[in-house]
Design a protein around this motif. Sequence first.
Motif, PDB file in Angstrom:
ATOM      1  N   LYS A  53       0.853  -0.998   0.034  1.00  0.00           N
ATOM      2  CA  LYS A  53      -0.132  -0.170  -0.064  1.00  0.00           C
ATOM      3  C   LYS A  53       0.972   1.289  -0.184  1.00  0.00           C
ATOM      4  O   LYS A  53       0.458   2.279  -0.602  1.00  0.00           O
ATOM      5  N   ALA A  54       1.926   1.225   0.782  1.00  0.00           N
ATOM      6  CA  ALA A  54       2.947   2.310   0.714  1.00  0.00           C
ATOM      7  C   ALA A  54       3.320   2.816  -0.479  1.00  0.00           C
ATOM      8  O   ALA A  54       3.561   4.208  -0.846  1.00  0.00           O
ATOM      9  N   GLY A  55       3.553   1.489  -1.176  1.00  0.00           N
ATOM     10  CA  GLY A  55       4.327   1.954  -2.636  1.00  0.00           C
ATOM     11  C   GLY A  55       3.224   2.372  -3.781  1.00  0.00           C
ATOM     12  O   GLY A  55       3.292   3.298  -4.462  1.00  0.00           O
ATOM     13  N   LEU A  56       2.127   1.748  -3.537  1.00  0.00           N
ATOM     14  CA  LEU A  56       0.787   2.116  -4.242  1.00  0.00           C
ATOM     15  C   LEU A  56       0.325   3.555  -4.318  1.00  0.00           C
ATOM     16  O   LEU A  56      -0.067   4.281  -5.038  1.00  0.00           O
ATOM     17  N   VAL A  57       0.317   4.045  -3.124  1.00  0.00           N
ATOM     18  CA  VAL A  57       0.034   5.371  -2.677  1.00  0.00           C
ATOM     19  C   VAL A  57       0.995   6.456  -3.313  1.00  0.00           C
ATOM     20  O   VAL A  57       0.702   7.369  -3.782  1.00  0.00           O
ATOM     21  N   GLN A  58       2.365   6.382  -3.216  1.00  0.00           N
ATOM     22  CA  GLN A  58       3.265   6.953  -3.999  1.00  0.00           C
ATOM     23  C   GLN A  58       3.181   6.975  -5.479  1.00  0.00           C
ATOM     24  O   GLN A  58       3.239   7.930  -6.175  1.00  0.00           O
ATOM     25  N   ALA A  59       2.824   5.783  -6.107  1.00  0.00           N
ATOM     26  CA  ALA A  59       2.474   5.618  -7.433  1.00  0.00           C
ATOM     27  C   ALA A  59       1.440   6.273  -7.879  1.00  0.00           C
ATOM     28  O   ALA A  59       1.536   6.884  -8.999  1.00  0.00           O
ATOM     29  N   MET A  60       0.358   6.173  -7.020  1.00  0.00           N
ATOM     30  CA  MET A  60      -0.885   6.922  -7.443  1.00  0.00           C
ATOM     31  C   MET A  60      -0.728   8.588  -7.445  1.00  0.00           C
ATOM     32  O   MET A  60      -1.172   9.212  -8.145  1.00  0.00           O
ATOM     33  N   ASN A  61       0.208   8.822  -6.362  1.00  0.00           N
ATOM     34  CA  ASN A  61       0.581  10.609  -6.590  1.00  0.00           C
ATOM     35  C   ASN A  61       1.316  10.792  -7.532  1.00  0.00           C
ATOM     36  O   ASN A  61       2.128  12.052  -7.622  1.00  0.00           O
ATOM     37  N   LYS A  62       1.910   9.814  -8.683  1.00  0.00           N
ATOM     38  CA  LYS A  62       2.740  10.089  -9.699  1.00  0.00           C
ATOM     39  C   LYS A  62       4.093  10.342  -9.273  1.00  0.00           C
ATOM     40  O   LYS A  62       4.676  11.361  -9.626  1.00  0.00           O
ATOM     41  N   ARG A  63       4.654   9.842  -8.026  1.00  0.00           N
ATOM     42  CA  ARG A  63       6.033  10.130  -7.579  1.00  0.00           C
ATOM     43  C   ARG A  63       6.879   9.311  -8.329  1.00  0.00           C
ATOM     44  O   ARG A  63       6.557   8.433  -8.893  1.00  0.00           O
ATOM     45  N   PRO A  64       8.092   9.679  -8.373  1.00  0.00           N
ATOM     46  CA  PRO A  64       9.160   9.061  -9.058  1.00  0.00           C
ATOM     47  C   PRO A  64       9.469   7.651  -8.657  1.00  0.00           C
ATOM     48  O   PRO A  64       9.107   7.246  -7.290  1.00  0.00           O
ATOM     49  N   ASP A  65       9.811   6.821  -9.302  1.00  0.00           N
ATOM     50  CA  ASP A  65      10.209   5.379  -9.068  1.00  0.00           C
ATOM     51  C   ASP A  65      10.858   5.302  -7.698  1.00  0.00           C
ATOM     52  O   ASP A  65      10.699   4.565  -6.801  1.00  0.00           O
ATOM     53  N   LEU A 104       6.261  -3.817 -11.884  1.00  0.00           N
ATOM     54  CA  LEU A 104       5.059  -3.802 -12.495  1.00  0.00           C
ATOM     55  C   LEU A 104       4.536  -2.258 -12.770  1.00  0.00           C
ATOM     56  O   LEU A 104       3.843  -1.960 -13.716  1.00  0.00           O
ATOM     57  N   VAL A 105       4.612  -1.380 -11.622  1.00  0.00           N
ATOM     58  CA  VAL A 105       4.201  -0.057 -11.642  1.00  0.00           C
ATOM     59  C   VAL A 105       5.010   0.604 -12.779  1.00  0.00           C
ATOM     60  O   VAL A 105       4.148   1.489 -13.526  1.00  0.00           O
ATOM     61  N   VAL A 106       6.348   0.449 -12.805  1.00  0.00           N
ATOM     62  CA  VAL A 106       7.101   1.142 -13.720  1.00  0.00           C
ATOM     63  C   VAL A 106       6.638   0.896 -15.254  1.00  0.00           C
ATOM     64  O   VAL A 106       6.451   1.565 -15.995  1.00  0.00           O
ATOM     65  N   ALA A 107       6.210  -0.568 -15.303  1.00  0.00           N
ATOM     66  CA  ALA A 107       5.889  -0.902 -16.865  1.00  0.00           C
ATOM     67  C   ALA A 107       4.495  -0.439 -17.020  1.00  0.00           C
ATOM     68  O   ALA A 107       3.984  -0.551 -18.162  1.00  0.00           O
ATOM     69  N   ASN A 108       3.653   0.001 -16.115  1.00  0.00           N
ATOM     70  CA  ASN A 108       2.266   0.267 -16.505  1.00  0.00           C
ATOM     71  C   ASN A 108       1.985   1.728 -15.962  1.00  0.00           C
ATOM     72  O   ASN A 108       0.932   2.239 -15.627  1.00  0.00           O
ATOM     73  N   ARG A 109       3.012   2.770 -15.680  1.00  0.00           N
ATOM     74  CA  ARG A 109       2.713   3.996 -15.280  1.00  0.00           C
ATOM     75  C   ARG A 109       1.597   4.667 -16.186  1.00  0.00           C
ATOM     76  O   ARG A 109       0.697   5.510 -15.519  1.00  0.00           O
ATOM     77  N   GLU A 110       1.865   4.619 -17.581  1.00  0.00           N
ATOM     78  CA  GLU A 110       0.703   5.272 -18.485  1.00  0.00           C
ATOM     79  C   GLU A 110      -0.520   4.832 -18.174  1.00  0.00           C
ATOM     80  O   GLU A 110      -1.677   5.514 -18.755  1.00  0.00           O
ATOM     81  N   LYS A 111      -0.842   3.741 -17.555  1.00  0.00           N
ATOM     82  CA  LYS A 111      -2.328   3.062 -17.434  1.00  0.00           C
ATOM     83  C   LYS A 111      -2.878   3.623 -16.119  1.00  0.00           C
ATOM     84  O   LYS A 111      -4.191   3.407 -15.937  1.00  0.00           O
ATOM     85  N   ILE A 112      -2.248   4.264 -15.248  1.00  0.00           N
ATOM     86  CA  ILE A 112      -2.763   4.657 -13.866  1.00  0.00           C
ATOM     87  C   ILE A 112      -3.606   5.781 -14.102  1.00  0.00           C
ATOM     88  O   ILE A 112      -3.628   6.693 -14.736  1.00  0.00           O
ATOM     89  N   LYS A 113      -5.119   5.400 -13.425  1.00  0.00           N
ATOM     90  CA  LYS A 113      -5.934   6.283 -13.536  1.00  0.00           C
ATOM     91  C   LYS A 113      -5.896   7.332 -12.550  1.00  0.00           C
ATOM     92  O   LYS A 113      -5.289   7.115 -11.369  1.00  0.00           O
TER      93      LYS A 113
END
Length: 221
Positions: A87-99, A211-220
């Motif tokens: 969840k900690a990683g998903l929250v950062q990914a959803m906020n479009k933070r760097p890898d 997985l997040v790095v490979a699918n960043r363009e799909k994040i809603k």
Amino acid sequence: MNPTVTVDNMNFIQRAFAEGGFVMYVIAVIAILALFVIIERMMKLKNLAVDKKEFTDQIFRMVVAGDLRQAISYCDARPAPLTNTVKAGLVQAMNKRPDEEVQVAMDAAVMREMPKVEGWTSFLAVFGNVAVLAGLLGTIIGMIGSFRAVAAADPATKALELSKGISHALNCTAFGLLVAIISIVAYGLFQHRIQKTENEVVETSMSLLNLVVANREKIKD
């Protein structure tokens, strides 16, 4: 009227404590503390357990679909070290933070979560060592008492006094070793479980980052 309790009509445990002296009670306290930690850890680890395959299948499916909000809600519904780290990683990914920030957030979550898994497990090793030492102390006290009693006894009772001291020593030794074996075996099993949990958390977090790095363009949004 209650029958008189003598050494001859005691059960095995009562007789061992009567013959072993006060050190037996010291070891008994250590045994109770070790048992408390064992039961507490068993219940805690059971509550923190997550079906890794089901969890990763669901989370990875949501990430590939770009629905990170649903993935975070899925983690919230199953609070555990693995889900909290992801969840900690998903929250950062959803906020479009760097890898790098996604990875740092998950690393920090691992450091926060693992002490919850470890708990007081390390005390089992301490209890095991102390139980052995307490048993050894009881053995020495028993042997000292035995030799003193033999030196002061008349020839007719020397054999009896010697046997009392040896019985005292052996009861303490046996009880101390029994508590030590149980504590150390439980410590080893819990350590194996803790290491397995840590490996699962680290492995899953790394897979999630890729997985997040490979699918960043799909994040809603």
